[in-house]
Design an enzyme around this catalytic site. Sequence first.
Site, PDB file in Angstrom:
ATOM      1  N   LYS A  25       2.939   9.835   8.292  1.00 16.01           N
ATOM      2  CA  LYS A  25       2.196   9.374   9.368  1.00 16.01           C
ATOM      3  C   LYS A  25       2.434  10.055  11.014  1.00 16.01           C
ATOM      4  O   LYS A  25       2.180  11.283  11.343  1.00 16.01           O
ATOM      5  CB  LYS A  25       2.085   7.937   9.658  1.00 16.01           C
ATOM      6  CG  LYS A  25       1.252   7.463   8.541  1.00 16.01           C
ATOM      7  CD  LYS A  25       0.783   5.951   8.874  1.00 16.01           C
ATOM      8  CE  LYS A  25       0.157   5.256   7.633  1.00 16.01           C
ATOM      9  NZ  LYS A  25      -1.444   5.305   7.926  1.00 16.01           N
ATOM     10  N   ASP A  50       9.508   2.614   1.523  1.00 18.30           N
ATOM     11  CA  ASP A  50       8.130   3.594   1.972  1.00 18.30           C
ATOM     12  C   ASP A  50       7.967   3.107   3.172  1.00 18.30           C
ATOM     13  O   ASP A  50       7.521   1.911   3.795  1.00 18.30           O
ATOM     14  CB  ASP A  50       6.964   2.942   1.184  1.00 18.30           C
ATOM     15  CG  ASP A  50       5.705   3.550   1.693  1.00 18.30           C
ATOM     16  OD1 ASP A  50       5.790   4.254   2.740  1.00 18.30           O
ATOM     17  OD2 ASP A  50       4.866   3.559   1.216  1.00 18.30           O
ATOM     18  N   PHE A  59       0.819  -1.192   0.078  1.00 17.36           N
ATOM     19  CA  PHE A  59      -0.143  -0.015   0.068  1.00 17.36           C
ATOM     20  C   PHE A  59       0.853   1.013  -0.041  1.00 17.36           C
ATOM     21  O   PHE A  59       1.760   1.258   0.966  1.00 17.36           O
ATOM     22  CB  PHE A  59      -0.764  -0.059   1.306  1.00 17.36           C
ATOM     23  CG  PHE A  59      -1.819   0.960   1.301  1.00 17.36           C
ATOM     24  CD1 PHE A  59      -3.073   1.083   0.452  1.00 17.36           C
ATOM     25  CD2 PHE A  59      -1.752   2.458   1.768  1.00 17.36           C
ATOM     26  CE1 PHE A  59      -4.137   2.143   0.326  1.00 17.36           C
ATOM     27  CE2 PHE A  59      -2.544   3.457   1.714  1.00 17.36           C
ATOM     28  CZ  PHE A  59      -3.533   3.104   0.938  1.00 17.36           C
TER      29      PHE A  59
HETATM   30  N1  PLP Z   1       2.444   4.452   2.414  1.00 19.45           N
HETATM   31  C1  PLP Z   1       2.087   3.431   3.490  1.00 19.45           C
HETATM   32  C2  PLP Z   1       2.998   2.399   3.845  1.00 19.45           C
HETATM   33  C3  PLP Z   1       0.824   3.584   4.311  1.00 19.45           C
HETATM   34  O1  PLP Z   1       0.744   2.777   5.201  1.00 19.45           O
HETATM   35  C4  PLP Z   1       0.223   4.552   3.847  1.00 19.45           C
HETATM   36  C5  PLP Z   1      -1.159   4.852   4.526  1.00 19.45           C
HETATM   37  O2  PLP Z   1      -1.579   4.031   5.267  1.00 19.45           O
HETATM   38  C6  PLP Z   1       0.642   5.462   2.864  1.00 19.45           C
HETATM   39  C7  PLP Z   1       1.791   5.275   2.030  1.00 19.45           C
HETATM   40  C8  PLP Z   1      -0.497   6.642   2.317  1.00 19.45           C
HETATM   41  O3  PLP Z   1      -0.352   7.720   3.270  1.00 19.45           O
HETATM   42  P1  PLP Z   1      -1.109   8.856   3.188  1.00 19.45           P
HETATM   43  O4  PLP Z   1      -2.652   8.211   3.696  1.00 19.45           O
HETATM   44  O5  PLP Z   1      -0.796   9.766   4.381  1.00 19.45           O
HETATM   45  O6  PLP Z   1      -1.342   9.482   2.153  1.00 19.45           O
END
Ligand code: PLP
Length: 399
Positions: A251, A222, A137
């Site tokens: 986050k 990520d 994700f």
């Molecule tokens: N990358 C990861 C690993 C995530 O868990 C998330 C959100 O859950 C995102 C990216 C996307 O982040 P945002 O919701 O702040 O755009």
Amino acid sequence: MNNTEIIELAHRNMVDVYGCLPLAFARGHGSYLYDADGNRFLDFFCGLAVTSLGHGHPRVVRAIKEQAEKLTHVSNVFHTEPTARLLERLANRFGGGKVFLGNSGAEANEAAIKLARRWGSNEGGGRFEILATLGSFHGRTLATLSATGQEKYHQGFHPLMPGFRLVPFDDVAAFDKARQDQTVGILIEPIQGEGGVVVPHNDYLKRMREWCDRNNVLLILDEVQTGIGRTGKFFAYEHAGIKPDIVTLAKALGGGLPIGAMIARPEIGASFTPGSHGSTFGGNPVACAAALAVLDALEQDGVMDNAATVGAYMLERLGKFAKTCDRIVEVRGLGMIIGVVLKHDARPIVDACVKDRLLVNGTAGNVLRLLPPLNLTREEADAGLAIIENALTTVPVAK
Ligand code: PLP
């Protein structure tokens, strides 16, 4: 307004994308949230891995108040002290790097994808393709969605963006098979969070680092969910003793305020030049002041050590409980990101926990995901785990 009034008002006007639980919160303190009717909930959800220092942390509250009174926004055409200081703290944490600040995880990943393409269009010999993994994700924008390895999030949004292909997670050979002349980078989560707290083999990141070096491909990690101490180290990749070419954060970085960051090795970051990328709000001084307070707490208050020890304790207690509970397939995680894999849908267990005033998340259908504050006490851990164990003992399994 009470719970019911808030919920009804919201539903009358919102685009219904979240499938919200019927709860409205009014305030928070430490590991607890209070709804608008005054009920207290233990929070193992943390706004989806955001409020890692708990609610209303004094360092964060003070920093926000002080900065809001001085200055809230000037744009990135000018400099401010909190932004300059945060850029340096993050660059140093990375061991030397160039930083771009945005407002979310998706934006941090967008910046990483664009930087990789930009680097690829010069030094990388015209390469543009990013390989990402199934079950991942990476966000909801079109590019990050295209890199997200879950079909359910793609439905209704085709055609996705070209230049992405997906390979199985935790499988180095799969990257070898998939790599083409145009491959410029790979994008992976050190632990797949939303995908179900999927922890790869211990040597996965190290082997991916070596693979990237051999093939002159960028390693983009990520760490939007795993970063900022969640696994017991600032970056989860530190457990593997490696360093990526680009890392993304969001986050927990802002202690509850929206902020995201992309950090790149300086020679790669240099591919972004004036005008090639940007954001109006990114690096907002109030969000940066909050982030500096978060970093202070992590570095000076022993928060990451606590995440490692209390997290290990929780994994151990849940592991013991799993031996007595045949509806658990597996308990997995690292530090304060913990997944309890069930033989059935997690939703009835989430609902039962909420009834008993514990907030937990269900993800990937059958995984109970625990993302407690990193400064959770052992007593709070026990209180929450007792509620989960009780739910797993008493809630009937749906036929
Ligand atoms: N990358 C990861 C690993 C995530 O868990 C998330 C959100 O859950 C995102 C990216 C996307 O982040 P945002 O919701 O702040 O755009």
